[in-house]
Motif scaffolding. Structure first.
Motif, mmCIF file in Angstrom:
data_model
loop_
_atom_site.group_PDB
_atom_site.id
_atom_site.type_symbol
_atom_site.label_atom_id
_atom_site.label_comp_id
_atom_site.label_asym_id
_atom_site.label_seq_id
_atom_site.Cartn_x
_atom_site.Cartn_y
_atom_site.Cartn_z
ATOM 1 N N HIS A 35 -20.462 -28.439 14.978
ATOM 2 C CA HIS A 35 -21.275 -29.643 14.855
ATOM 3 C C HIS A 35 -20.890 -30.341 13.560
ATOM 4 N N SER A 36 -20.767 -31.658 13.602
ATOM 5 C CA SER A 36 -20.505 -32.411 12.377
ATOM 6 C C SER A 36 -21.577 -33.485 12.229
ATOM 7 N N GLU A 37 -21.928 -33.734 10.985
ATOM 8 C CA GLU A 37 -22.959 -34.711 10.663
ATOM 9 C C GLU A 37 -22.325 -36.066 10.371
ATOM 10 N N ALA A 38 -23.153 -37.081 10.203
ATOM 11 C CA ALA A 38 -22.655 -38.431 9.947
ATOM 12 C C ALA A 38 -21.777 -38.500 8.701
ATOM 13 N N LYS A 39 -22.079 -37.740 7.691
ATOM 14 C CA LYS A 39 -21.329 -37.799 6.424
ATOM 15 C C LYS A 39 -20.402 -36.593 6.224
ATOM 16 N N SER A 40 -20.082 -35.873 7.273
ATOM 17 C CA SER A 40 -19.210 -34.693 7.164
ATOM 18 C C SER A 40 -17.831 -35.091 6.652
ATOM 19 N N GLU A 77 -16.602 -39.523 9.729
ATOM 20 C CA GLU A 77 -17.516 -40.481 10.355
ATOM 21 C C GLU A 77 -16.838 -41.458 11.314
ATOM 22 N N GLN A 96 -20.704 -30.519 4.757
ATOM 23 C CA GLN A 96 -21.808 -31.096 5.524
ATOM 24 C C GLN A 96 -22.947 -31.487 4.567
ATOM 25 N N GLY A 98 -25.478 -33.339 4.809
ATOM 26 C CA GLY A 98 -26.779 -33.644 5.393
ATOM 27 C C GLY A 98 -27.710 -32.455 5.567
ATOM 28 N N LEU A 100 -26.640 -29.178 7.010
ATOM 29 C CA LEU A 100 -25.978 -28.045 7.655
ATOM 30 C C LEU A 100 -25.138 -27.323 6.618
ATOM 31 N N GLY A 123 -20.462 -36.009 17.710
ATOM 32 C CA GLY A 123 -21.045 -35.114 16.720
ATOM 33 C C GLY A 123 -20.392 -33.744 16.626
ATOM 34 N N TYR A 124 -19.071 -33.682 16.853
ATOM 35 C CA TYR A 124 -18.399 -32.397 16.695
ATOM 36 C C TYR A 124 -16.971 -32.593 16.200
#
Length: 173
Positions: A35-40, A77, A96, A98, A100, A123-124
């Motif tokens: 899983h990746s976040e918006a700011k990963s 992103e 991550q 955010g 995670l 999101g991945y």
């Protein structure tokens, strides 16, 4: 393949043995999705990248410079990636911010290539240590493509380690 959960993370061992009576070309890899976040951000070192066609097959090799330099990290992103990187240094880090846990992927030297598949809107991200470039068996003319030829009875293998950094997570309460 074996999985071992240790105090320092998940260790995955991959071994292949040629049980045939003739030489066999092989490549190994592990293809985990995270899983990746918006700011990963993704950080790793490699020498070169393979640009790909619409089917994800390599078309052109370029040096990891500018937009292809991930050595200091790049935000995922807006990046749609389906590329193989050669000369992978053996460690990738998914940051991550955010909430995670950050993730570190470490691979034995046999995994000299890295495939990154990122679809930010989904999101991945897949961070895939592999021994050879994509479609290596069909590209004998490419030096350093990573294909290993095992004689009868020979084995090839390595380990990939995954560590989640939970030290910076906010306390629950």
């Amino acid at each position: 393949m074996s999985y071992e959960l240790r105090a320092d993370g998940l260790h995955v061992s991959i071994v292949i043995r040629n049980s045939d009576t003739v030489d066999q070309p092989v490549g190994l890899g592990f293809h985990p999705f995270f899983h990746s976040e918006a700011k990963s951000r993704l950080k790793f070192a490699a020498d070169s990248v393979w640009l790909t066609d619409g089917h994800g097959l390599p078309t052109e090799k370029k040096s990891c410079e500018g937009e292809w330099d991930f050595s200091t990290g790049q935000a995922l992103e807006e990046l749609k990636l389906d590329n193989g990187f050669a000369g992978f240094a053996g460690q990738a880090r998914l940051e991550q911010p955010g909430g995670l846990p950050d993730l570190t992927v470490e691979a034995d030297r046999i995994f000299s290539h890295l495939v990154v598949f990122s679809q930010p809107e989904e999101g991945y991200v897949a961070i895939e240590p592999v021994t050879s470039m994509t479609d290596a068996l069909n590209r004998p003319e490419i030096a350093g493509r990573g294909v290993h030829v095992l004689a009868p009875g020979q084995s090839l293998g390595g380990m990939i380690r995954f560590r989640a950094d939970v030290s910076r997570r906010p306390a629950e309460g």
